[in-house]
Design a protein around this motif. Sequence first.
Motif, mmCIF file in Angstrom:
data_model
loop_
_atom_site.group_PDB
_atom_site.id
_atom_site.type_symbol
_atom_site.label_atom_id
_atom_site.label_comp_id
_atom_site.label_asym_id
_atom_site.label_seq_id
_atom_site.Cartn_x
_atom_site.Cartn_y
_atom_site.Cartn_z
ATOM 1 N N ALA A 1 0.839 -1.199 0.000
ATOM 2 C CA ALA A 1 0.000 0.000 0.000
ATOM 3 C C ALA A 1 0.873 1.247 0.000
ATOM 4 C CB ALA A 1 -0.904 0.004 1.235
ATOM 5 N N ASN A 2 0.340 2.344 -0.531
ATOM 6 C CA ASN A 2 1.087 3.595 -0.608
ATOM 7 C C ASN A 2 1.487 4.099 0.773
ATOM 8 O OD1 ASN A 2 -0.511 3.088 -2.931
ATOM 9 N ND2 ASN A 2 -0.211 5.177 -3.634
ATOM 10 N N THR A 3 0.618 3.942 1.748
ATOM 11 C CA THR A 3 0.874 4.393 3.111
ATOM 12 C C THR A 3 0.431 3.319 4.095
ATOM 13 O OG1 THR A 3 -1.307 5.412 3.414
ATOM 14 C CG2 THR A 3 0.407 6.781 2.402
ATOM 15 N N LYS A 4 0.927 3.401 5.327
ATOM 16 C CA LYS A 4 0.525 2.429 6.348
ATOM 17 C C LYS A 4 -0.952 2.589 6.693
ATOM 18 C CE LYS A 4 2.074 5.293 10.242
ATOM 19 N NZ LYS A 4 2.974 5.351 11.433
ATOM 20 N N GLU A 5 -1.466 3.825 6.582
ATOM 21 C CA GLU A 5 -2.887 4.054 6.848
ATOM 22 C C GLU A 5 -3.754 3.357 5.815
ATOM 23 O OE1 GLU A 5 -0.521 7.261 8.694
ATOM 24 O OE2 GLU A 5 -0.640 6.510 6.643
ATOM 25 N N LEU A 6 -3.340 3.417 4.554
ATOM 26 C CA LEU A 6 -4.096 2.753 3.492
ATOM 27 C C LEU A 6 -4.099 1.241 3.705
ATOM 28 C CD1 LEU A 6 -5.665 2.997 0.822
ATOM 29 C CD2 LEU A 6 -3.469 2.880 -0.384
ATOM 30 N N ALA A 7 -2.952 0.708 4.112
ATOM 31 C CA ALA A 7 -2.850 -0.742 4.328
ATOM 32 C C ALA A 7 -3.809 -1.220 5.416
ATOM 33 C CB ALA A 7 -1.415 -1.108 4.705
ATOM 34 N N SER A 8 -4.014 -0.406 6.444
ATOM 35 C CA SER A 8 -4.896 -0.808 7.536
ATOM 36 C C SER A 8 -6.356 -0.486 7.255
ATOM 37 C CB SER A 8 -4.466 -0.119 8.835
ATOM 38 O OG SER A 8 -4.624 1.294 8.741
ATOM 39 N N ALA A 9 -6.608 0.443 6.312
ATOM 40 C CA ALA A 9 -7.974 0.904 6.074
ATOM 41 C C ALA A 9 -8.720 0.102 5.016
ATOM 42 C CB ALA A 9 -7.963 2.381 5.666
ATOM 43 N N GLY A 10 -7.982 -0.434 4.050
ATOM 44 C CA GLY A 10 -8.673 -1.059 2.921
ATOM 45 C C GLY A 10 -8.044 -2.364 2.491
ATOM 46 N N TYR A 11 -8.518 -2.839 1.333
ATOM 47 C CA TYR A 11 -8.099 -4.129 0.802
ATOM 48 C C TYR A 11 -7.476 -3.943 -0.582
ATOM 49 C CZ TYR A 11 -11.330 -5.645 4.440
ATOM 50 O OH TYR A 11 -11.978 -5.815 5.634
ATOM 51 N N ASN A 12 -6.332 -4.593 -0.772
ATOM 52 C CA ASN A 12 -5.599 -4.511 -2.028
ATOM 53 C C ASN A 12 -6.244 -5.447 -3.051
ATOM 54 O OD1 ASN A 12 -3.730 -4.576 -4.129
ATOM 55 N ND2 ASN A 12 -1.954 -4.632 -2.780
ATOM 56 N N LEU A 13 -6.775 -4.870 -4.109
ATOM 57 C CA LEU A 13 -7.452 -5.650 -5.145
ATOM 58 C C LEU A 13 -6.492 -6.545 -5.917
ATOM 59 C CD1 LEU A 13 -10.188 -6.078 -6.663
ATOM 60 C CD2 LEU A 13 -9.515 -4.198 -8.176
ATOM 61 N N TYR A 14 -5.191 -6.261 -5.865
ATOM 62 C CA TYR A 14 -4.220 -6.934 -6.718
ATOM 63 C C TYR A 14 -3.398 -8.004 -6.010
ATOM 64 C CZ TYR A 14 -4.985 -4.009 -10.824
ATOM 65 O OH TYR A 14 -5.534 -3.409 -11.933
ATOM 66 N N THR A 15 -3.853 -8.479 -4.858
ATOM 67 C CA THR A 15 -3.180 -9.589 -4.189
ATOM 68 C C THR A 15 -4.196 -10.674 -3.854
ATOM 69 O OG1 THR A 15 -3.482 -8.726 -1.942
ATOM 70 C CG2 THR A 15 -1.495 -8.018 -3.137
ATOM 71 N N VAL A 16 -3.700 -11.891 -3.686
ATOM 72 C CA VAL A 16 -4.568 -13.003 -3.298
ATOM 73 C C VAL A 16 -5.201 -12.735 -1.942
ATOM 74 C CG1 VAL A 16 -4.585 -15.419 -2.606
ATOM 75 C CG2 VAL A 16 -3.382 -14.746 -4.682
ATOM 76 N N ASP A 17 -4.378 -12.292 -0.991
ATOM 77 C CA ASP A 17 -4.902 -12.012 0.351
ATOM 78 C C ASP A 17 -5.973 -10.927 0.304
ATOM 79 O OD1 ASP A 17 -3.254 -13.912 1.442
ATOM 80 O OD2 ASP A 17 -1.736 -12.482 2.130
ATOM 81 N N GLY A 18 -5.746 -9.917 -0.528
ATOM 82 C CA GLY A 18 -6.714 -8.837 -0.648
ATOM 83 C C GLY A 18 -8.026 -9.307 -1.242
ATOM 84 N N ALA A 19 -7.956 -10.112 -2.296
ATOM 85 C CA ALA A 19 -9.176 -10.610 -2.941
ATOM 86 C C ALA A 19 -9.970 -11.498 -1.985
ATOM 87 C CB ALA A 19 -8.818 -11.377 -4.213
ATOM 88 N N LEU A 20 -9.271 -12.352 -1.231
ATOM 89 C CA LEU A 20 -9.951 -13.215 -0.266
ATOM 90 C C LEU A 20 -10.573 -12.397 0.862
ATOM 91 C CD1 LEU A 20 -7.358 -16.136 -0.018
ATOM 92 C CD2 LEU A 20 -9.616 -16.214 -1.106
ATOM 93 N N ALA A 21 -9.871 -11.336 1.275
ATOM 94 C CA ALA A 21 -10.396 -10.477 2.339
ATOM 95 C C ALA A 21 -11.633 -9.713 1.869
ATOM 96 C CB ALA A 21 -9.316 -9.506 2.811
ATOM 97 N N ILE A 22 -11.630 -9.276 0.622
ATOM 98 C CA ILE A 22 -12.805 -8.594 0.066
ATOM 99 C C ILE A 22 -13.999 -9.552 0.053
ATOM 100 C CG2 ILE A 22 -13.801 -7.498 -1.981
ATOM 101 C CD1 ILE A 22 -10.915 -6.584 -2.674
ATOM 102 N N ASN A 23 -13.751 -10.790 -0.353
ATOM 103 C CA ASN A 23 -14.821 -11.786 -0.380
ATOM 104 C C ASN A 23 -15.429 -11.980 0.995
ATOM 105 O OD1 ASN A 23 -15.356 -15.115 -0.178
ATOM 106 N ND2 ASN A 23 -16.239 -14.076 -1.944
#
Length: 390
Positions: free
Chosen positions: A121-143
């Motif tokens: 994520a661009n910032t540590k705040e972004l990493a804790s606030a949202g989900y990365n659409l471009y990673t496996v972990d992010g896609a599973l977390a969104i689901n």
Amino acid sequence: MIFLLNKVITIANIVIIGAGTAGMAAARTLQQGLSDQHKVILIEQHSELYFQPSLLWLMVGRRKILDITRKTRQMQASSASVICSEARTVNISKKTVKTTDDQTFSFDQLILATGAMATKANTKELASAGYNLYTVDGALAINSAIKSFRGGEIVLVVTSLPHKCPPAVYEAAFLLKEWFSKAGNREDVNISIHTPEVIPLQQAGTKVGQALSEKLQKQKINLYTEQRFKNVDPVQQIIHFESGEVPYDLLIYIPRHVAPEVISDSGLADETGWISVDPFTLETCYKDIYAIGDVNHILLPSGLAMPKAGAFAHFQSQVVADNILKKLEHKPPARFFGGKSACMIETGSTAFALWGNLYKQNPSFIVLPENRFWLSGKWFVERVWLYEHS
């Protein structure tokens, strides 16, 4: 160098860094055209590879992770030597590649197919606030998140340009809209996209941008262009853009994309952070070194950069592999990359397609009507990737 039926052939070590869409396709094409005297070495840092476009289907539960994953050590790569290690440095003058486990590989021809990194994520705040659409972990977390989502604002943010697969953020919005519609929560969920682009898919021209904007509007997905991300407040759940603040209940983001460290550390990147190449042969300013796919930088006649997309990566791999085969026979290049490509964009239960040439001063893309046939096309591309990486 050997002589075969009055043909002079140079024996070569060909090293490919990256076993994704571009690297694997190049390896397979080379092995099909080379004799046993040559050697193709494919270096891939990840122990597992996944078909990245299918992360969208993973996000909405249409795929399981094992459905789209291949283990690097099990890949045959058409008899190329597959090295599961991270390329650390490229010595241009000595023509060697050194990996993090202290292996050194000499090359006569080098293909850089490292892709782009989109895991941080661009910032540590972004990493804790949202989900990365471009990673496996992010896609599973969104689901997981959408299953418990009870309504409110879903905001998809493109934090910066360029990023790989430009249509992905729009497809994600369409798929989420369809998922909530089937779940019966459609009226309680608002979906919006915030992107730095002037128009959607701006490299393809105004006709495509207008068509995609109309499809988003039809499905009541809000689009906000020319939005420059600054940061996010995860406590107040507010995204800060240069133009103002946007509240959210569920935040999905595409992070800043950068080239892998081996590219910057080896002095291969230009001022953009990517590798400039000849737009037709994909050769860098260094003889016998090529860069294909997401890691390269091609300035288009329109003044914009070539999009980072799998279709372009695949076509570029064919051009480079074929021309290396010609070079080993001491023949001039016979194939050139022409900036043409097709793209299938999923809108939920259906899809539409684009076809055009980005090397024209004013790209004129054809927008083909929505049809379920295009969904079959996306499925076929997935099957081809999985087969090539088996």
